[in-house]
Design a protein around this motif. Structure first.
Motif, PDB file in Angstrom:
ATOM      1  N   ALA A 116       0.587  19.388  25.721  1.00  0.00           N
ATOM      2  CA  ALA A 116      -0.181  18.577  26.669  1.00  0.00           C
ATOM      3  C   ALA A 116       0.027  19.113  28.083  1.00  0.00           C
ATOM      4  CB  ALA A 116       0.258  17.123  26.580  1.00  0.00           C
ATOM      5  N   ALA A 117      -1.043  19.167  28.855  1.00  0.00           N
ATOM      6  CA  ALA A 117      -0.944  19.639  30.235  1.00  0.00           C
ATOM      7  C   ALA A 117      -0.138  18.648  31.065  1.00  0.00           C
ATOM      8  CB  ALA A 117      -2.340  19.810  30.824  1.00  0.00           C
ATOM      9  N   SER A 118       0.817  19.171  31.819  1.00  0.00           N
ATOM     10  CA  SER A 118       1.624  18.321  32.699  1.00  0.00           C
ATOM     11  C   SER A 118       0.813  17.968  33.943  1.00  0.00           C
ATOM     12  CB  SER A 118       2.900  19.049  33.107  1.00  0.00           C
ATOM     13  OG  SER A 118       2.587  20.155  33.934  1.00  0.00           O
ATOM     14  N   THR A 119       1.369  17.093  34.770  1.00  0.00           N
ATOM     15  CA  THR A 119       0.716  16.745  36.028  1.00  0.00           C
ATOM     16  C   THR A 119       0.512  17.978  36.892  1.00  0.00           C
ATOM     17  OG1 THR A 119       1.710  14.536  35.992  1.00  0.00           O
ATOM     18  CG2 THR A 119       0.877  15.324  38.103  1.00  0.00           C
ATOM     19  N   ASP A 120       1.534  18.850  36.955  1.00  0.00           N
ATOM     20  CA  ASP A 120       1.410  20.088  37.736  1.00  0.00           C
ATOM     21  C   ASP A 120       0.365  21.012  37.134  1.00  0.00           C
ATOM     22  OD1 ASP A 120       3.206  19.422  39.687  1.00  0.00           O
ATOM     23  OD2 ASP A 120       4.903  20.460  38.769  1.00  0.00           O
ATOM     24  N   ASP A 121       0.327  21.099  35.806  1.00  0.00           N
ATOM     25  CA  ASP A 121      -0.689  21.923  35.145  1.00  0.00           C
ATOM     26  C   ASP A 121      -2.085  21.466  35.544  1.00  0.00           C
ATOM     27  OD1 ASP A 121       1.124  23.506  33.718  1.00  0.00           O
ATOM     28  OD2 ASP A 121       1.172  22.128  32.029  1.00  0.00           O
ATOM     29  N   ARG A 122      -2.308  20.162  35.478  1.00  0.00           N
ATOM     30  CA  ARG A 122      -3.635  19.625  35.786  1.00  0.00           C
ATOM     31  C   ARG A 122      -4.001  19.893  37.249  1.00  0.00           C
ATOM     32  NH1 ARG A 122      -1.574  15.100  32.994  1.00  0.00           N
ATOM     33  NH2 ARG A 122      -1.675  13.808  34.884  1.00  0.00           N
ATOM     34  N   ARG A 123      -3.024  19.748  38.138  1.00  0.00           N
ATOM     35  CA  ARG A 123      -3.295  19.982  39.558  1.00  0.00           C
ATOM     36  C   ARG A 123      -3.594  21.451  39.822  1.00  0.00           C
ATOM     37  NH1 ARG A 123       0.049  21.928  43.223  1.00  0.00           N
ATOM     38  NH2 ARG A 123       1.862  21.571  41.878  1.00  0.00           N
ATOM     39  N   ILE A 124      -2.800  22.336  39.261  1.00  0.00           N
ATOM     40  CA  ILE A 124      -2.933  23.769  39.531  1.00  0.00           C
ATOM     41  C   ILE A 124      -4.176  24.355  38.868  1.00  0.00           C
ATOM     42  CG2 ILE A 124      -1.879  26.028  39.065  1.00  0.00           C
ATOM     43  CD1 ILE A 124       0.852  24.647  39.464  1.00  0.00           C
TER      44      ILE A 124
END
Length: 268
Positions: A116-124
């Motif tokens: 699952a994409a982390s919060t940082d993944d989604r932001r970046i």
């Protein structure tokens, strides 16, 4: 009474003698102490580093077992006559250097999975909540010696273009450009320092408490899209990072105005 951790040592999790031995080892290999040069006395090391004499003796015993020093009763402790600094990988160029280094070294795939994409993944990466990313864990070698532990993360729609063998046999940056036609422009990275814990020491074939470079990097295309996140641990005795300082051409009249240009390091 428990021996306290001196302020100059970073952590209580690693035995003090490991930390002292690591510090002295780096000083010897870097040339701070020359071959045949006498090291400070045990009493001096106790005073300089705020540790016990037992800690000093354990550290010196470790270095003696590595044949880095020679101890002589009544004479003291000396750096061994023939000290050869280990060959280091050093990068000081651009993304092109990163790409070429991927060809010059070898890689072993450790783990490959979708998460699952982390919060940082989604932001970046600009992903929606609930998105998935592919996480690839690899170990990179030079001359059959492990020198970096790498965790790559990228959006699933990009990672799906890779076959499993691609993660080991090709440079990821080169694959981006030559196979996917991505126009890579730059990377943003944060460099820190850490000590090898038991797991990283085993994986990288080094000592617990050995110094490691910790690098976080995000790679961007010319259009400004992030295509990859990388977290890498590098062995400090094998790999070095060169940073070039250059004056901002727009500030030539101000001698104290400088631009820090990260002239990059190794590998994907």
């Amino acid at each position: 009474m428990k021996e306290r951790t001196p302020a100059r040592f970073a952590t209580e999790e690693v035995p003090l003698y490991y930390q002292l031995a690591t510090l002295l080892r780096e000083q010897i290999l870097s040339g701070h102490y020359s071959p045949s040069e006498r090291l400070p006395t045990e009493a001096n090391l106790v005073e300089d580093y705020g540790v016990s004499r037992i800690t000093v003796r354990q550290a010196l015993k470790s270095l003696e077992e590595e044949q880095l020093i020679e101890r002589s009763a009544g004479r003291g402790t000396f750096v061994s006559d023939e000290i050869k600094s280990p060959e280091r990988l050093q990068m000081n160029g651009s993304l092109d250097d990163l790409i070429s280094m991927g060809v010059a070294t070898s890689v072993k795939l450790v783990d490959l999975r979708e998460v699952a994409a982390s919060t940082d993944d989604r932001r970046i990466f600009g992903l929606r909540k609930g998105s998935r990313v592919v996480q690839c864990t690899r170990l990179r070698y030079t001359q059959e010696q492990p020198f970096s532990y790498i965790v790559n993360r990228m959006p699933a729609h990009i990672a799906e273009n890779f076959d499993e063998h691609d993660w080991e046999e090709v440079s990821i940056l080169r694959f981006f450009e030559e196979k996917l036609g991505l126009d890579l422009k730059d990377a943003e990275q944060t460099v820190g320092a850490t000590l090898a814990d038991a797991l990283l020491a085993k994986i990288l074939d080094t000592r617990v408490g050995a110094p490691l470079l910790s690098v976080d990097r995000v790679v961007y295309t010319r259009a400004g899209d992030a295509v990859e996140r990388v977290h890498t641990y590098y062995r400090g005795d094998v790999y070095s990072l060169t940073v070039h300082l250059t004056r901002d051409p727009d500030q030539s009249a101000a001698p104290r105005s400088w631009t820090l240009k990260d002239d990059g390091e190794a590998v994907f």
